[in-house]
Design a protein around this motif. Structure first.
Motif, PDB file in Angstrom:
ATOM      1  N   TYR A 180       1.033  -1.433   0.054  1.00 19.35           N
ATOM      2  CA  TYR A 180       0.025   0.067   0.375  1.00 19.35           C
ATOM      3  C   TYR A 180       1.075   0.929  -0.427  1.00 19.35           C
ATOM      4  N   ALA A 181       2.121   1.560   1.337  1.00 21.40           N
ATOM      5  CA  ALA A 181       2.412   2.521   0.981  1.00 21.40           C
ATOM      6  C   ALA A 181       3.519   2.534  -0.103  1.00 21.40           C
ATOM      7  N   GLU A 182       4.166   1.805  -1.284  1.00 19.98           N
ATOM      8  CA  GLU A 182       4.700   1.832  -2.636  1.00 19.98           C
ATOM      9  C   GLU A 182       3.698   2.116  -3.381  1.00 19.98           C
ATOM     10  N   LEU A 183       1.799   1.952  -3.160  1.00 21.74           N
ATOM     11  CA  LEU A 183       1.456   2.175  -4.637  1.00 21.74           C
ATOM     12  C   LEU A 183       1.120   3.320  -4.272  1.00 21.74           C
ATOM     13  N   ALA A 184       0.943   3.931  -2.998  1.00 28.37           N
ATOM     14  CA  ALA A 184       0.623   5.277  -2.600  1.00 28.37           C
ATOM     15  C   ALA A 184       1.748   6.590  -3.221  1.00 28.37           C
ATOM     16  N   GLU A 185       3.371   5.833  -3.026  1.00 33.15           N
ATOM     17  CA  GLU A 185       4.202   6.469  -3.361  1.00 33.15           C
ATOM     18  C   GLU A 185       4.617   7.060  -4.744  1.00 33.15           C
ATOM     19  N   THR A 186       4.119   5.826  -5.636  1.00 31.48           N
ATOM     20  CA  THR A 186       4.477   5.657  -6.927  1.00 31.48           C
ATOM     21  C   THR A 186       3.305   6.785  -8.088  1.00 31.48           C
ATOM     22  N   HIS A 187       2.159   6.647  -7.435  1.00 37.24           N
ATOM     23  CA  HIS A 187       0.906   7.228  -7.908  1.00 37.24           C
ATOM     24  C   HIS A 187       0.869   8.703  -7.296  1.00 37.24           C
ATOM     25  N   GLN A 188       1.159   8.901  -6.281  1.00 34.40           N
ATOM     26  CA  GLN A 188       0.455   9.843  -5.342  1.00 34.40           C
ATOM     27  C   GLN A 188      -0.708  10.554  -5.738  1.00 34.40           C
ATOM     28  N   VAL A 189      -1.300   9.009  -4.761  1.00 33.09           N
ATOM     29  CA  VAL A 189      -2.512   9.475  -4.099  1.00 33.09           C
ATOM     30  C   VAL A 189      -2.830   9.673  -2.497  1.00 33.09           C
ATOM     31  N   ALA A 190      -3.492   9.925  -1.386  1.00 29.55           N
ATOM     32  CA  ALA A 190      -3.852   9.663  -0.351  1.00 29.55           C
ATOM     33  C   ALA A 190      -4.437   8.251   0.027  1.00 29.55           C
ATOM     34  N   LEU A 191      -3.487   7.737   0.912  1.00 32.02           N
ATOM     35  CA  LEU A 191      -3.309   6.530   1.641  1.00 32.02           C
ATOM     36  C   LEU A 191      -3.656   6.651   3.201  1.00 32.02           C
ATOM     37  N   VAL A 192      -4.800   5.955   3.338  1.00 31.09           N
ATOM     38  CA  VAL A 192      -4.917   5.566   4.751  1.00 31.09           C
ATOM     39  C   VAL A 192      -4.944   3.832   5.221  1.00 31.09           C
ATOM     40  N   PRO A 193      -3.430   3.588   5.902  1.00 29.36           N
ATOM     41  CA  PRO A 193      -2.547   1.891   6.130  1.00 29.36           C
ATOM     42  C   PRO A 193      -3.607   1.080   6.944  1.00 29.36           C
ATOM     43  N   ARG A 194      -4.365   2.374   7.251  1.00 25.97           N
ATOM     44  CA  ARG A 194      -5.520   0.704   8.596  1.00 25.97           C
ATOM     45  C   ARG A 194      -6.322   1.435   9.117  1.00 25.97           C
ATOM     46  N   ILE A 195      -7.278   1.250   8.287  1.00 24.43           N
ATOM     47  CA  ILE A 195      -8.978   1.676   7.676  1.00 24.43           C
ATOM     48  C   ILE A 195      -8.962   1.147   9.346  1.00 24.43           C
ATOM     49  N   LEU A 196      -8.893   0.004   9.979  1.00 23.30           N
ATOM     50  CA  LEU A 196      -9.310  -0.730  10.991  1.00 23.30           C
ATOM     51  C   LEU A 196      -8.534  -0.373  12.589  1.00 23.30           C
ATOM     52  N   ALA A 197      -7.530   0.542  12.469  1.00 26.88           N
ATOM     53  CA  ALA A 197      -6.635   0.807  13.441  1.00 26.88           C
ATOM     54  C   ALA A 197      -7.236   1.085  14.730  1.00 26.88           C
ATOM     55  N   GLY A 198      -7.406   1.687  15.915  1.00 22.68           N
ATOM     56  CA  GLY A 198      -8.006   1.458  16.990  1.00 22.68           C
ATOM     57  C   GLY A 198      -9.658   0.703  17.383  1.00 22.68           C
ATOM     58  N   VAL A 199      -9.888  -0.679  16.376  1.00 21.39           N
ATOM     59  CA  VAL A 199     -11.166  -1.396  16.238  1.00 21.39           C
ATOM     60  C   VAL A 199     -10.720  -2.678  16.134  1.00 21.39           C
ATOM     61  N   GLY A 200      -9.550  -3.176  15.375  1.00 22.25           N
ATOM     62  CA  GLY A 200      -9.290  -4.680  15.216  1.00 22.25           C
ATOM     63  C   GLY A 200      -8.988  -5.374  16.744  1.00 22.25           C
ATOM     64  N   GLU A 201      -7.980  -4.130  17.165  1.00 20.45           N
ATOM     65  CA  GLU A 201      -7.157  -4.756  18.554  1.00 20.45           C
ATOM     66  C   GLU A 201      -8.579  -4.547  19.989  1.00 20.45           C
ATOM     67  N   ARG A 202      -9.578  -4.850  19.809  1.00 21.15           N
ATOM     68  CA  ARG A 202     -11.163  -3.907  20.823  1.00 21.15           C
ATOM     69  C   ARG A 202     -11.709  -5.467  19.759  1.00 21.15           C
ATOM     70  N   GLU A 203     -11.488  -6.475  21.517  1.00 15.45           N
ATOM     71  CA  GLU A 203     -13.745  -7.332  20.894  1.00 15.45           C
ATOM     72  C   GLU A 203     -14.979  -6.851  20.771  1.00 15.45           C
ATOM     73  N   ASP A 204     -15.133  -5.787  21.940  1.00 12.55           N
ATOM     74  CA  ASP A 204     -16.373  -5.094  21.599  1.00 12.55           C
ATOM     75  C   ASP A 204     -16.598  -4.294  20.419  1.00 12.55           C
ATOM     76  N   LEU A 205     -15.237  -4.294  19.568  1.00 13.13           N
ATOM     77  CA  LEU A 205     -15.834  -3.899  18.534  1.00 13.13           C
ATOM     78  C   LEU A 205     -15.587  -4.952  17.551  1.00 13.13           C
ATOM     79  N   MET A 206     -15.477  -5.591  17.373  1.00  7.98           N
ATOM     80  CA  MET A 206     -15.204  -6.639  16.345  1.00  7.98           C
ATOM     81  C   MET A 206     -16.053  -7.987  16.436  1.00  7.98           C
ATOM     82  N   GLN A 207     -16.783  -8.843  15.681  1.00  8.09           N
ATOM     83  CA  GLN A 207     -17.828  -9.391  15.532  1.00  8.09           C
ATOM     84  C   GLN A 207     -17.681 -10.874  15.596  1.00  8.09           C
TER      85      GLN A 207
END
Length: 219
Positions: free
Chosen positions: A160-187
Protein backbone atom coordinates in the motif's frame (compact mmCIF):
# COMPACT_ATOMS: atom_id res chain seq x y z
CA UNK A 1 -10.99 -26.03 13.03
CA UNK A 2 -8.05 -23.63 13.51
CA UNK A 3 -8.63 -19.88 13.67
CA UNK A 4 -6.83 -19.44 10.35
CA UNK A 5 -9.04 -22.04 8.67
CA UNK A 6 -12.14 -20.40 10.11
CA UNK A 7 -11.05 -17.04 8.73
CA UNK A 8 -10.59 -18.43 5.24
CA UNK A 9 -13.91 -20.28 5.33
CA UNK A 10 -15.77 -17.16 6.44
CA UNK A 11 -14.27 -15.12 3.63
CA UNK A 12 -15.00 -17.70 0.97
CA UNK A 13 -18.61 -18.00 2.05
CA UNK A 14 -19.38 -14.28 2.24
CA UNK A 15 -22.44 -13.35 0.18
CA UNK A 16 -21.96 -11.22 -2.90
CA UNK A 17 -23.84 -8.01 -2.25
CA UNK A 18 -25.44 -5.86 -4.88
CA UNK A 19 -24.21 -2.35 -5.45
CA UNK A 20 -26.03 0.16 -3.29
CA UNK A 21 -25.98 3.93 -3.01
CA UNK A 22 -25.90 5.95 0.17
CA UNK A 23 -28.21 8.44 -1.50
CA UNK A 24 -31.28 7.47 -3.46
CA UNK A 25 -30.08 9.14 -6.65
CA UNK A 26 -26.34 9.08 -7.38
CA UNK A 27 -26.66 11.04 -10.62
CA UNK A 28 -25.17 14.50 -10.61
CA UNK A 29 -25.55 17.57 -12.75
CA UNK A 30 -22.93 19.90 -14.16
CA UNK A 31 -23.14 22.29 -11.21
CA UNK A 32 -21.78 19.98 -8.52
CA UNK A 33 -18.85 17.58 -8.29
CA UNK A 34 -19.25 13.94 -9.20
CA UNK A 35 -19.95 11.43 -6.43
CA UNK A 36 -17.54 9.64 -4.15
CA UNK A 37 -17.29 6.03 -5.32
CA UNK A 38 -16.33 3.36 -2.78
CA UNK A 39 -15.12 0.11 -4.27
CA UNK A 40 -14.32 -2.39 -1.56
CA UNK A 41 -15.10 -5.64 0.20
CA UNK A 42 -17.12 -6.65 3.26
CA UNK A 43 -15.45 -3.98 5.41
CA UNK A 44 -17.40 -1.42 3.39
CA UNK A 45 -20.50 -3.48 2.58
CA UNK A 46 -22.36 -3.40 5.94
CA UNK A 47 -21.53 -7.04 6.54
CA UNK A 48 -23.12 -8.58 9.63
CA UNK A 49 -25.38 -5.72 10.66
CA UNK A 50 -28.29 -3.64 9.43
CA UNK A 51 -27.67 -2.01 6.07
CA UNK A 52 -27.29 1.74 6.27
CA UNK A 53 -25.26 1.74 9.50
CA UNK A 54 -21.87 1.27 7.85
CA UNK A 55 -19.15 3.85 7.49
CA UNK A 56 -20.08 4.57 3.86
CA UNK A 57 -23.56 5.68 4.88
CA UNK A 58 -22.07 7.67 7.76
CA UNK A 59 -19.71 9.29 5.25
CA UNK A 60 -22.64 10.54 3.21
CA UNK A 61 -24.15 12.11 6.33
CA UNK A 62 -20.86 13.74 7.40
CA UNK A 63 -20.26 15.15 3.95
CA UNK A 64 -23.67 16.80 3.99
CA UNK A 65 -22.94 18.23 7.45
CA UNK A 66 -19.72 19.76 6.08
CA UNK A 67 -21.38 21.23 3.01
CA UNK A 68 -20.18 18.75 0.41
CA UNK A 69 -23.14 18.43 -1.92
CA UNK A 70 -22.50 15.17 -3.70
CA UNK A 71 -23.60 11.55 -3.57
CA UNK A 72 -21.72 8.61 -2.11
CA UNK A 73 -21.96 5.43 -4.16
CA UNK A 74 -21.24 2.20 -2.31
CA UNK A 75 -19.93 -0.35 -4.81
CA UNK A 76 -18.47 -2.63 -2.14
CA UNK A 77 -19.07 -6.37 -2.46
CA UNK A 78 -18.42 -8.86 0.34
CA UNK A 79 -15.66 -11.29 -0.55
CA UNK A 80 -14.24 -9.10 -3.28
CA UNK A 81 -10.56 -9.35 -4.24
CA UNK A 82 -8.37 -6.95 -6.17
CA UNK A 83 -8.82 -9.06 -9.30
CA UNK A 84 -12.61 -8.84 -9.31
CA UNK A 85 -12.52 -5.21 -8.22
CA UNK A 86 -10.24 -4.38 -11.13
CA UNK A 87 -12.62 -6.11 -13.52
CA UNK A 88 -15.70 -4.20 -12.45
CA UNK A 89 -14.23 -0.76 -11.79
CA UNK A 90 -14.22 0.56 -15.40
CA UNK A 91 -17.97 0.13 -15.70
CA UNK A 92 -18.55 1.82 -12.35
CA UNK A 93 -16.39 4.75 -13.42
CA UNK A 94 -18.29 5.09 -16.68
CA UNK A 95 -21.68 4.93 -14.98
CA UNK A 96 -20.98 7.12 -11.95
CA UNK A 97 -18.32 9.56 -13.22
CA UNK A 98 -16.95 10.05 -9.69
CA UNK A 99 -14.75 12.89 -8.55
CA UNK A 100 -13.20 10.75 -5.81
CA UNK A 101 -12.62 6.97 -5.69
CA UNK A 102 -11.95 5.17 -2.42
CA UNK A 103 -10.27 1.84 -3.11
CA UNK A 104 -10.68 -0.46 -0.10
CA UNK A 105 -9.44 -3.79 -1.41
CA UNK A 106 -6.63 -6.25 -0.81
CA UNK A 107 -7.66 -7.74 2.51
CA UNK A 108 -9.17 -10.86 0.96
CA UNK A 109 -6.08 -11.30 -1.23
CA UNK A 110 -3.93 -11.24 1.88
CA UNK A 111 -6.14 -13.49 4.00
CA UNK A 112 -6.20 -16.07 1.23
CA UNK A 113 -2.44 -15.89 0.85
CA UNK A 114 -2.67 -14.83 -2.78
CA UNK A 115 0.31 -13.53 -4.71
CA UNK A 116 1.01 -9.97 -3.58
CA UNK A 117 2.63 -9.10 -6.89
CA UNK A 118 -0.67 -9.69 -8.65
CA UNK A 119 -2.60 -7.82 -5.95
CA UNK A 120 -0.29 -4.83 -6.28
CA UNK A 121 -0.61 -4.86 -10.06
CA UNK A 122 -4.40 -4.97 -9.77
CA UNK A 123 -4.49 -2.06 -7.34
CA UNK A 124 -2.10 -0.08 -9.52
CA UNK A 125 -4.36 -0.62 -12.51
CA UNK A 126 -7.37 0.51 -10.49
CA UNK A 127 -5.60 3.68 -9.41
CA UNK A 128 -4.48 4.44 -12.95
CA UNK A 129 -7.91 3.91 -14.54
CA UNK A 130 -9.51 6.08 -11.83
CA UNK A 131 -7.02 8.88 -12.42
CA UNK A 132 -7.47 8.60 -16.17
CA UNK A 133 -11.21 9.09 -15.59
CA UNK A 134 -10.46 12.34 -13.78
CA UNK A 135 -11.01 11.08 -10.23
CA UNK A 136 -8.80 11.54 -7.21
CA UNK A 137 -7.97 8.37 -5.30
CA UNK A 138 -7.85 7.39 -1.66
CA UNK A 139 -6.27 3.99 -1.02
CA UNK A 140 -7.42 2.25 2.16
CA UNK A 141 -5.49 -0.70 3.56
CA UNK A 142 -5.73 -3.20 6.39
CA UNK A 143 -3.28 -5.11 8.57
CA UNK A 144 -3.12 -8.90 8.42
CA UNK A 145 -3.30 -11.11 11.56
CA UNK A 146 0.08 -12.04 13.08
CA UNK A 147 -0.27 -15.74 12.22
CA UNK A 148 0.51 -14.97 8.56
CA UNK A 149 4.15 -14.47 9.44
CA UNK A 150 6.21 -11.30 9.60
CA UNK A 151 7.66 -11.39 6.03
CA UNK A 152 4.22 -11.66 4.40
CA UNK A 153 2.64 -9.12 6.74
CA UNK A 154 5.41 -6.60 6.15
CA UNK A 155 5.28 -7.11 2.38
CA UNK A 156 1.52 -6.67 2.46
CA UNK A 157 1.78 -3.36 4.35
CA UNK A 158 4.59 -2.15 2.08
CA UNK A 159 2.38 -2.80 -0.95
CA UNK A 160 0.00 0.00 0.00
CA UNK A 161 2.80 2.42 0.87
CA UNK A 162 4.57 1.78 -2.42
CA UNK A 163 1.39 2.24 -4.43
CA UNK A 164 0.57 5.52 -2.69
CA UNK A 165 4.07 6.89 -3.26
CA UNK A 166 4.35 5.74 -6.86
CA UNK A 167 0.95 7.05 -7.92
CA UNK A 168 0.83 10.04 -5.57
CA UNK A 169 -2.50 9.15 -4.00
CA UNK A 170 -3.86 9.58 -0.48
CA UNK A 171 -3.35 6.61 1.83
CA UNK A 172 -4.95 5.32 5.01
CA UNK A 173 -2.73 2.33 5.88
CA UNK A 174 -5.11 0.80 8.46
CA UNK A 175 -8.78 1.61 8.27
CA UNK A 176 -9.37 -0.65 11.28
CA UNK A 177 -6.91 1.21 13.51
CA UNK A 178 -8.44 1.40 16.98
CA UNK A 179 -10.99 -1.25 16.01
CA UNK A 180 -9.21 -4.53 15.30
CA UNK A 181 -7.55 -4.50 18.73
CA UNK A 182 -10.88 -4.28 20.57
CA UNK A 183 -13.03 -7.39 20.92
CA UNK A 184 -16.08 -5.26 21.73
CA UNK A 185 -15.87 -3.63 18.30
CA UNK A 186 -15.37 -6.86 16.36
CA UNK A 187 -17.88 -9.51 15.36
CA UNK A 188 -17.39 -13.08 16.67
CA UNK A 189 -15.46 -14.11 13.54
CA UNK A 190 -12.66 -11.76 14.58
CA UNK A 191 -12.50 -10.24 11.09
CA UNK A 192 -15.48 -7.97 10.63
CA UNK A 193 -16.16 -4.87 12.70
CA UNK A 194 -19.51 -4.30 14.36
CA UNK A 195 -21.93 -1.48 13.65
CA UNK A 196 -20.55 0.35 16.70
CA UNK A 197 -17.11 0.36 15.07
CA UNK A 198 -18.24 2.19 11.94
CA UNK A 199 -17.82 5.76 13.29
CA UNK A 200 -14.23 4.89 14.24
CA UNK A 201 -13.54 3.61 10.73
CA UNK A 202 -14.94 6.82 9.27
CA UNK A 203 -12.78 8.88 11.62
CA UNK A 204 -9.73 6.97 10.34
CA UNK A 205 -10.60 7.84 6.73
CA UNK A 206 -11.94 11.36 7.11
CA UNK A 207 -8.67 13.34 7.53
CA UNK A 208 -7.25 11.86 4.31
CA UNK A 209 -10.51 12.41 2.44
CA UNK A 210 -11.13 16.07 3.32
CA UNK A 211 -8.41 17.47 1.01
CA UNK A 212 -9.73 15.41 -1.89
CA UNK A 213 -13.27 16.68 -1.37
CA UNK A 214 -12.09 20.25 -1.10
CA UNK A 215 -9.87 20.02 -4.16
CA UNK A 216 -12.48 18.39 -6.36
CA UNK A 217 -15.08 20.95 -5.29
CA UNK A 218 -12.92 23.69 -6.87
CA UNK A 219 -12.61 21.96 -10.23
Amino acid sequence: MSRLSAIVVVLLLLPWASTVTAEADSRHDDTRPGPVLVIGDSLSADYGFERGRGWVSLLAERMREHGHDRAVVNAAISGDTTRSGRARLPRALEEQQPSVVIIQLGGNDGLRGLDLGEAQANLAAMIEVSQAAGAQVLLAGVRLPPNYGRPYIEAFAAMYAELAETHQVALVPRILAGVGEREDLMQPDGIHPTADAQPVILDNLWPALIPLLTHSARE
